[in-house]
Each structure stands twice: as C-alpha cells, then as structure tokens.
Design an enzyme around this catalytic site. Structure first.
Site, PDB file in Angstrom:
ATOM      1  CG  ASP A   1      -1.857   1.172   1.079  1.00 20.31           C
ATOM      2  OD1 ASP A   1      -1.521   2.329   0.595  1.00 20.31           O
ATOM      3  OD2 ASP A   1      -3.040   0.759   1.314  1.00 20.31           O
ATOM      4  CG  HIS A   2       1.742   4.118  -3.461  1.00 19.16           C
ATOM      5  ND1 HIS A   2       0.369   3.621  -3.834  1.00 19.16           N
ATOM      6  CD2 HIS A   2       1.672   5.332  -3.632  1.00 19.16           C
ATOM      7  CE1 HIS A   2      -0.295   4.763  -4.432  1.00 19.16           C
ATOM      8  NE2 HIS A   2       0.713   5.679  -4.065  1.00 19.16           N
TER       9      HIS A   2
ATOM     10  CG  HIS B   1      -4.011   4.501  -1.136  1.00 16.49           C
ATOM     11  ND1 HIS B   1      -3.129   3.363  -1.009  1.00 16.49           N
ATOM     12  CD2 HIS B   1      -4.068   4.345  -2.199  1.00 16.49           C
ATOM     13  CE1 HIS B   1      -2.732   2.914  -2.341  1.00 16.49           C
ATOM     14  NE2 HIS B   1      -3.426   3.488  -3.098  1.00 16.49           N
TER      15      HIS B   1
END
Ligand SMILES: NC(=O)C1=CN([C@@H]2O[C@H](COP(=O)(O)OP(=O)(O)OC[C@H]3O[C@@H](n4cnc5c(N)ncnc54)[C@H](OP(=O)(O)O)[C@@H]3O)[C@@H](O)[C@H]2O)C=CC1
Ligand SMILES: O=C1O[C@H](COP(=O)(O)O)[C@@H](O)[C@H](O)[C@H]1O
Length: 510
Positions: free
Chosen positions: A194-195, A258
């Site tokens: 999950d950047h 996110h």
C-alpha cells in the site's frame, strides 16, 4: 560524539542482496515507479550490493531493448535526475525474461535463470517476487511460482512476494487471494503493498503522536472535535486508466486501502512495540471498530458518491466522467466519495472522521486535519469569526510534506482582536532535501523482511467488510442512494458539504 537524533532509533533488519523478479515488467508501474525507485536507491547508496533485477513479461524483447525503454522513462521521472554513468552501472543488473504468466515452462526457465544468476554472483539465492500485473493474473503467478518450487528458498535464504493492489475487489475475492497467497508463501514472506504507507509523512504519523508528549494526552474525544482526511486529485482518466477505474471507483481504488490505512495510523492505540505485528495489531482494531454502514439508509446518510461533469482544471477544459476514454457513458461508478466514519472505541466515541477522495478536483493534495475543540468563549468572543475554530493540526501527506498547527493570536495593536496564525514545519526546509518516493522505502523494507508498512491479511479483509456494505447499497439495493454531480475543477458535490453541515462542520479549505 554522534548526534543521537540522527541515529536510527528503531533497530531494523538490514536490506539484503537478492534478485528482484518483476512480473509485468513492460508495464507502466515498472517503468514509472519500480525501476526509478531501485535506481534512486542505487544512486543514494542504499541498494544492497549485488541486487539483480529480472523483468518478466510476454512481449519479445532483448535485454538491451528492455533497458532502453526503462531508461527513457527514468530520464523523465527519476527523483534524483538521470546520470548516464550511474545509470550505465545500474542497468547492468537488469535482464529480461519473456514468458506468459500462465506458462509453467516459463517459470522453470526462470528458476534456471535465477540459479545461474546466483552462481554468477557467487552470492546467496534470496528472491523477491514483485507481482505488478493486472489482478486477474495474481493467482496464476503465485501458483506457478509454487509449482516451479520458487516459493521456497534454499537453506539460509529467503523467497518473498510483494503483491500489488488491488488486493481483491470485495471481501470474497480478497479472502480467495489471501488463501492462494497462504498456500504459496508464508505470511511473514508476504508483502501486500500500500504505497501510501511508504510516504514519508505517513511514516511520521506514529512519531508525531508517540514521540512528542504534547499531542498524545490531547489525542482523544475530550479534546478533538473531528478529523478530516482529504485526498484530492486533479487528474481524471488519462493514460487509458478509465477501463480499470470504471470497474473500481473511488471507494475501492483509494478508500479501502490508502485512506483507511492513513486513518488507522491516526486513530490507533500506542502499540506495545514497533514490530510489524505490534503495529498492525493496533491498526486492525481501528478498522474492526468502524461503525458499519450496513443498510441503504445508513449509507445514504453517511456516504456521498459523485461524478464530475465537464469543466476546467488548471485552466484546461476537461470532459465529464461519463465522457472519459474507456468509461461507460451510463456508468454508475463514483469518481468522488465522501464519508462520515465513526470509530466505536473508548478514545474516539462521538468523534466523526470525515474522508473525501475525488478525481478532477482543483489540485492534487492529500492531508489529514485534526480539529480540536474550541475553548469556552467566556473571555474572547470569537463566535462567527475566523478564530472560532481555534486549533487545527494539519499533516500534509503531499505535496509540500509537512505539519502545521493553527493557533489563535492577538492582532498587534491597541484593541483585543484575534486572528488565526500558523506554525509550520516543512520537510524540505527543515531537512534540506525532498523525501524519497514511497516505493523506495517499501522495496528496501521487503528486502529487509520488515512488513510494518505493508497490510496484513486481517487488515485487508476487515477493510473490505466495511466497504462491501456500501458497494452493496449502491449497486444492489432497490432504492440506491443518488449519484451526486459536480463540475470538474470544483471541490466536489454540494451533498458532501451538507454531510458536514449536518454536524455543524465544514470541509477544510486546501
Ligand atoms: N501504474 C500505476 O501507477 C499503478 C499500478 N498499480 C497496479 O499494478 C499493476 C500493474 O499495473 P500497470 O503496470 O499499470 O499495468 P500495465 O497494463 O501497464 O502492464 C501490464 C504488464 O503485464 C504484462 N502482461 C499482461 N498479460 C500478460 C501475460 N498473459 N503474460 C505475461 N505478461 C503479461 C504486460 O506485458 P506485455 O507488455 O508484454 O503485454 C505488462 O508488462 C496493476 O495491478 C495495477 O493496479 C498500482 C498502483 C499504481
Ligand atoms: O493507488 C492509486 O494511487 C494513485 C494516487 O497515488 P499518489 O501517490 O499519486 O497519490 C491514484 O491516482 C490511483 O487512482 C490509485 O489506483
């Protein structure tokens, strides 16, 4: 004497040399994010010595052709610029492997290729498999890795897998994918990326809360009135993204992952330690404590979905959502969503968390704002003035990463007039350099075996449970809540403003 503030205060394992195999290596993610991240790590001297990269995709390409394509993009997007000499050294570590994702032979050949690389390096056979393909292929890739014996490492080495988003499209598909993953790799070797968790300011959330004694005593429903999380994007469906996006929508694309991850970092209890499970145990409790919007009425009352109509963004005329490339002209997919969330815990009882995300808003910006309760107005009559909402702590995730605290001050002069002022901390000013890209930190963490900044199985599933109710109300109930409309380049539909107005609140202006 060393400066104690500069030392790594959390002892983490070191990233180890390995071969990174990227599935989907001719794709956009590899070119725009993954390879530039590895290049920047190499430039900064952070990439472990001996890392090799193998690109896996189906197009026929020689190594040099593959490298040339990567170079072209690196020149455009690399955070540290592009240096021919450094690139020349770095690119030697990259080779191309042509195969269909579904072709078992291709994985046998990959296995032989990896053994060869290990022999050439005389090094250890650590392997990091990065699945950067469309989700339809996740199962095939995982099963084929297992069939070729690539899911297990030789003695003293490791085999890990990074799985890209979307991690499922609902609870059932996420559970299925989790089962496939757990049949093939150990949970400790699984990294669900999950950047947003790799963004510098997201990483700083725990430090802000738990390494500063002034915030934590106030971080609860006695002092906090409401919390807002805004993720605004000015882009629409460029680059052929409409096809994917129209099957997903803002809620699945950004909120399930996110934004719920950011929210859990804001709302979690202090973990007992900074181990991956210590932190994730606390984060998952937040998601589990979300009050469920499990009827169409609750969804209509607490969630607003919207689509943009044609308008202007950054002075340019843009089409409406339904006119975008590869979007169904009768689409009922939301490109905007706003939610009121309630976290039913002792700490947060009664405090609304408002989350909004939209495409084609006026600018790109993500921030979290913590709005503290106003003091009694017995001394200063701030009613109706801009000083009425006294203290707001704003955590800017991007751009211009930083933290500001709004306080109220007396305007210099002979009369007692008050006005809000701001104390501002900017990363770029205080530390004299920009932040690394999220993928840089996350790739290094995977090489170190540290899953703290990756989502755990139960977090993903709990988040889908919450999201599924809303999707169900929107798409399967007899009287689905309305699709609100707004003009592209404005801050979303009026229904989203009404959502906060009902509680006596308003969205913070960005
Ligand atoms: N792009 C981005 O910024 C982001 C992407 N993601 C996720 O990353 C993943 C990849 O996205 P993206 O790079 O944009 O996708 P692309 O469509 O650009 O790339 C797909 C890749 O998969 C390969 N491929 C497709 N079918 C096969 C097959 N049958 N056998 C072998 N290779 C195949 C393609 O190879 P070939 O060219 O040879 O056909 C190409 O390398 C998706 O899950 C996406 O959701 C997540 C966050 C951001
Ligand atoms: O995962 C995604 O993220 C991007 C936004 O990422 P950012 O790092 O640029 O903020 C979003 O545009 C995309 O729709 C989504 O899939």
């Amino acid at each position: 004497m060393s400066n104690p503030f500069r030392e790594d205060l959390v002892s983490r394992s070191r990233p180890q040399p390995c071969t990174v195999v990227i599935f989907g290596a001719t794709g956009d993610l590899t070119h725009r994010k993954l390879v530039p991240a590895l290049y920047n790590l190499a430039v900064d001297g952070e990439l472990p010595h001996g890392v090799k990269i193998v690109g896996f995709a189906r197009r026929d390409k020689a190594d040099d052709e593959f490298r040339a394509g990567l170079e072209e993009l690196n020149r455009k997007v690399s955070r540290s610029g592009h240096d021919d000499e450094l690139w020349g050294n770095f690119v030697q570590s990259i080779t191309y492997h042509r195969s269909e994702f579904t072709d078992a032979d291709g994985y046998q050949r990959l296995s032989e290729r990896l053994d060869e690389i290990d022999r050439e390096c005389g090094g250890k056979g650590n392997r990091l498999f990065y699945i950067a393909s469309a989700p339809d292929f996740f199962d095939d890739i995982l099963e084929n890795l297992k069939a070729a014996g690539l899911n297990k490492a030789s003695d003293g080495c490791w085999a890990r897998v990074i799985v890209e988003k979307p991690f499922g499209t609902d609870l059932a598909t996420a559970r299925h994918l989790n089962e496939v993953v757990s049949r093939t790799f150990e949970e400790r070797d699984t990294f669900r990326i999950d950047h947003y968790l790799g963004k510098e300011t997201a990483q700083n959330l725990m430090v802000l809360r738990f390494a500063n004694s002034i915030f934590e005593p106030l971080w609860n429903n006695r002092y906090i009135d409401q919390i807002q999380i805004t993720c605004a994007e000015n882009l629409g469906m460029e680059g052929g993204r409409g096809g994917y996006y129209d099957t997903a929508g803002a809620l699945r694309d950004m909120v399930q992952n996110h934004l719920l991850q950011l929210m859990s970092l804001v709302a979690m209890e202090p973990p007992t330690d900074l181990s991956a499970d210590g932190v994730r145990d606390e984060k998952v409790k937040v998601i589990r404590s979300l009050r469920q919007w499990d009827t169409p009425e609750k969804v209509a009352k607490n969630v607003v979905r919207g689509q943009y109509q044609a308008g202007y963004v950054d002075g340019e005329s843009v089409p409406g959502y339904r006119e975008e490339d590869r979007v169904d002209p009768e689409s009922m997919t939301e490109a905007y969503v706003a939610l009121r969330l309630m976290v039913d815990t002792w700490r947060w009882s009664g405090v609304p968390f408002y989350i909004r995300m939209g495409k084609r808003l006026p600018k790109k910006a993500t921030e979290i704002s913590v709005h503290f309760k106003s003091p009694p107005s017995v001394l200063f009559n701030t009613q109706g003035s801009s000083a009425a909402e006294s203290n707001v702590l704003v955590i800017r995730i991007q751009p211009d990463e930083g933290i500001s605290l709004r306080t109220v001050s007396k305007i210099p002069g002979t009369s007692m007039r008050l006005e809000p002022v701001k104390m501002d901390f900017r990363y770029a000013t205080s530390f004299g350099k920009g932040s690394p890209e999220a993928y840089e930190r996350l790739l290094l963490d995977a090489m170190a075996g540290d899953a703290t900044l990756f989502a755990r199985r139960d977090e993903v599933e709990e988040a889908w449970k919450f999201i599924d109710h809303i999707e169900h109300a929107w798409h399967e109930s007899e009287e689905p809540p309305v699709m609100a409309e707004f003009v592209a380049g404005t801050w979303g539909p009026k229904e989203a403003d009404d959502l906060l107005r009902e509680d006596g609140h308003a969205w913070r202006r960005l």
